[in-house]
Design a protein around this motif. Structure first.
Motif, PDB file in Angstrom:
ATOM      1  N   PRO A   1       0.806  -1.149  -0.013  1.00  0.00           N
ATOM      2  CA  PRO A   1      -0.105   0.024  -0.179  1.00  0.00           C
ATOM      3  C   PRO A   1       0.939   1.142   0.076  1.00  0.00           C
ATOM      4  N   SER A   2       0.327   2.327  -0.405  1.00  0.00           N
ATOM      5  CA  SER A   2       1.205   3.394  -0.741  1.00  0.00           C
ATOM      6  C   SER A   2       1.545   4.140   0.685  1.00  0.00           C
ATOM      7  N   PRO A   3       0.790   4.121   1.922  1.00  0.00           N
ATOM      8  CA  PRO A   3       1.423   4.833   2.952  1.00  0.00           C
ATOM      9  C   PRO A   3       2.509   4.051   3.497  1.00  0.00           C
ATOM     10  N   LEU A   4       2.549   2.594   3.457  1.00  0.00           N
ATOM     11  CA  LEU A   4       3.621   1.945   3.736  1.00  0.00           C
ATOM     12  C   LEU A   4       4.728   1.946   2.945  1.00  0.00           C
ATOM     13  N   ARG A   5       4.549   2.014   1.675  1.00  0.00           N
ATOM     14  CA  ARG A   5       5.422   1.943   0.837  1.00  0.00           C
ATOM     15  C   ARG A   5       6.515   3.215   0.973  1.00  0.00           C
ATOM     16  N   ARG A   6       5.921   4.448   1.182  1.00  0.00           N
ATOM     17  CA  ARG A   6       6.290   5.675   1.305  1.00  0.00           C
ATOM     18  C   ARG A   6       7.374   5.661   2.547  1.00  0.00           C
ATOM     19  N   TYR A   7       6.783   5.010   3.575  1.00  0.00           N
ATOM     20  CA  TYR A   7       7.642   5.028   4.892  1.00  0.00           C
ATOM     21  C   TYR A   7       8.542   4.057   4.830  1.00  0.00           C
ATOM     22  N   LEU A   8       8.551   2.841   4.170  1.00  0.00           N
ATOM     23  CA  LEU A   8       9.709   2.005   3.927  1.00  0.00           C
ATOM     24  C   LEU A   8      10.801   2.567   3.196  1.00  0.00           C
ATOM     25  N   SER A   9      10.319   3.412   1.962  1.00  0.00           N
ATOM     26  CA  SER A   9      11.478   3.799   1.169  1.00  0.00           C
ATOM     27  C   SER A   9      12.190   4.793   2.002  1.00  0.00           C
ATOM     28  N   LYS A  10      11.891   5.475   2.930  1.00  0.00           N
ATOM     29  CA  LYS A  10      12.594   6.341   3.712  1.00  0.00           C
ATOM     30  C   LYS A  10      13.517   5.579   4.580  1.00  0.00           C
ATOM     31  N   VAL A  11      12.987   5.047   5.320  1.00  0.00           N
ATOM     32  CA  VAL A  11      13.774   4.265   6.576  1.00  0.00           C
ATOM     33  C   VAL A  11      14.843   3.053   6.005  1.00  0.00           C
ATOM     34  N   LEU A  12      14.772   2.459   4.729  1.00  0.00           N
ATOM     35  CA  LEU A  12      15.645   1.390   4.413  1.00  0.00           C
ATOM     36  C   LEU A  12      16.382   1.693   3.290  1.00  0.00           C
ATOM     37  N   LYS A  13      17.463   1.148   3.354  1.00  0.00           N
ATOM     38  CA  LYS A  13      18.546   1.556   2.094  1.00  0.00           C
ATOM     39  C   LYS A  13      18.897   0.513   1.305  1.00  0.00           C
ATOM     40  N   PRO A  14      18.900   0.572  -0.196  1.00  0.00           N
ATOM     41  CA  PRO A  14      18.848  -0.488  -1.113  1.00  0.00           C
ATOM     42  C   PRO A  14      20.219  -1.209  -0.513  1.00  0.00           C
ATOM     43  N   GLY A  15      20.277  -2.552  -0.566  1.00  0.00           N
ATOM     44  CA  GLY A  15      21.433  -3.645  -0.260  1.00  0.00           C
ATOM     45  C   GLY A  15      21.635  -3.568   1.076  1.00  0.00           C
ATOM     46  N   GLN A  16      20.820  -3.180   1.822  1.00  0.00           N
ATOM     47  CA  GLN A  16      20.737  -3.564   3.285  1.00  0.00           C
ATOM     48  C   GLN A  16      20.441  -4.834   3.838  1.00  0.00           C
ATOM     49  N   PRO A  17      20.860  -5.777   4.631  1.00  0.00           N
ATOM     50  CA  PRO A  17      20.251  -6.925   4.902  1.00  0.00           C
ATOM     51  C   PRO A  17      18.930  -6.997   5.558  1.00  0.00           C
ATOM     52  N   PRO A  18      17.872  -7.718   5.448  1.00  0.00           N
ATOM     53  CA  PRO A  18      16.556  -7.464   5.610  1.00  0.00           C
ATOM     54  C   PRO A  18      16.448  -7.588   7.156  1.00  0.00           C
ATOM     55  N   ILE A  19      15.609  -7.173   7.967  1.00  0.00           N
ATOM     56  CA  ILE A  19      15.137  -6.915   9.220  1.00  0.00           C
ATOM     57  C   ILE A  19      14.552  -8.431   9.391  1.00  0.00           C
ATOM     58  N   ARG A  20      14.961  -9.159  10.555  1.00  0.00           N
ATOM     59  CA  ARG A  20      14.498 -10.366  10.868  1.00  0.00           C
ATOM     60  C   ARG A  20      13.650 -10.247  12.146  1.00  0.00           C
ATOM     61  N   SER A  21      14.174  -9.636  12.868  1.00  0.00           N
ATOM     62  CA  SER A  21      13.377  -9.382  14.282  1.00  0.00           C
ATOM     63  C   SER A  21      13.588  -7.888  14.804  1.00  0.00           C
ATOM     64  N   VAL A  22      12.741  -7.652  15.785  1.00  0.00           N
ATOM     65  CA  VAL A  22      12.272  -6.397  16.422  1.00  0.00           C
ATOM     66  C   VAL A  22      11.919  -6.622  17.862  1.00  0.00           C
ATOM     67  N   HIS A  23      12.643  -5.898  18.626  1.00  0.00           N
ATOM     68  CA  HIS A  23      12.240  -5.612  20.056  1.00  0.00           C
ATOM     69  C   HIS A  23      11.650  -4.282  20.593  1.00  0.00           C
ATOM     70  N   ILE A  24      10.398  -4.095  20.894  1.00  0.00           N
ATOM     71  CA  ILE A  24       9.977  -2.904  21.049  1.00  0.00           C
ATOM     72  C   ILE A  24       9.508  -2.792  22.600  1.00  0.00           C
ATOM     73  N   GLN A  25       9.965  -1.694  23.395  1.00  0.00           N
ATOM     74  CA  GLN A  25       9.256  -1.356  24.715  1.00  0.00           C
ATOM     75  C   GLN A  25       8.278  -0.333  24.690  1.00  0.00           C
ATOM     76  N   HIS A  26       7.346  -0.685  25.306  1.00  0.00           N
ATOM     77  CA  HIS A  26       6.162   0.439  25.340  1.00  0.00           C
ATOM     78  C   HIS A  26       6.122   0.700  26.768  1.00  0.00           C
ATOM     79  N   SER A  27       5.683   2.348  26.963  1.00  0.00           N
ATOM     80  CA  SER A  27       5.109   2.708  28.212  1.00  0.00           C
ATOM     81  C   SER A  27       4.241   3.812  28.051  1.00  0.00           C
TER      82      SER A  27
END
Length: 209
Positions: A101-127
């Protein structure tokens, strides 16, 4: 020695035969009998309360330990899928976003760099604050959580604590592991207050999350 013995006997005789001393002892005896039971009841109440608090702490400790053990088991089950051989590209390329989808595509195109390894896991802490109110009335409650997400064989485990009152905390487990959705809420990890039965609808909703 004889004089000492006589003096001792006279002292004893005087003590026994002294009417004032005798009356004083006899009058004070009932007071001791009435005070001792009162003190015993106070000690019994204090010890009972202390024993209850200690027992409750032990129960809550093992309930919390069991809850964490279940979370660790879900992590292991979720990570087991990540150890499978990679079926996708080893690096990120912008063309991989074309079908998103367009919103997701715009976001990922800004935070990801071509050639970087894929993100396999994420740890998020909320409060923060969690709104458990209705559409007409808000009901904000403080919460904290840890969320673990894996991207290959998608899955996540959300482990939260929501404070309903100073001594009342809800443990919430919201997960998508091995293709199955899980949603459970429990008071201190001890008493289950909500549990959504597994269904295709729940599985789909958790996967979308």
């Amino acid at each position: 020695q004889r004089r000492s013995s006589l003096a001792c006997l006279r002292s004893i005789s005087t003590f026994v035969s002294n009417p004032r001393r005798t009356r004083g002892d006899s009058s004070s005896q009932p007071e001791n009998k009435t005070k001792i039971p009162d003190m015993n009841w106070k000690y019994i109440v204090i010890l009972s309360v202390a024993a209850f608090v200690v027992l409750l702490c032990i129960i809550l400790y093992f309930a919390n330990k069991k809850w964490k053990s279940d979370i660790h088991m879900l992590h292991a089950l979720m990570n087991r899928g990540c150890s499978e051989p990679e079926r996708l590209s080893k690096t990120y390329e912008p063309s991989q976003l074309d079908q998103l989808p367009s919103p997701l595509r715009r976001y990922l195109s800004k935070v990801l760099k071509p050639g970087q390894p894929p993100i396999r896991s994420v740890h998020i802490q909320h409060s923060g604050d969690f709104n458990l109110g209705t559409e007409t009335q808000d009901k904000w409650m403080s919460f904290s959580s840890n969320q673990y997400v894996v991207t290959r064989n998608p899955g996540f485990v959300w482990d939260a604590r929501i404070r309903f009152a100073p001594l009342v905390i809800a443990y919430v487990r919201d997960c998508y592991v091995a293709g199955t959705g899980i949603l459970v809420a429990s008071l201190h990890g001890l008493v289950t207050v909500a549990k959504v039965a597994t269904s295709p609808q729940l599985n789909e909703g958790e996967l979308l999350r």
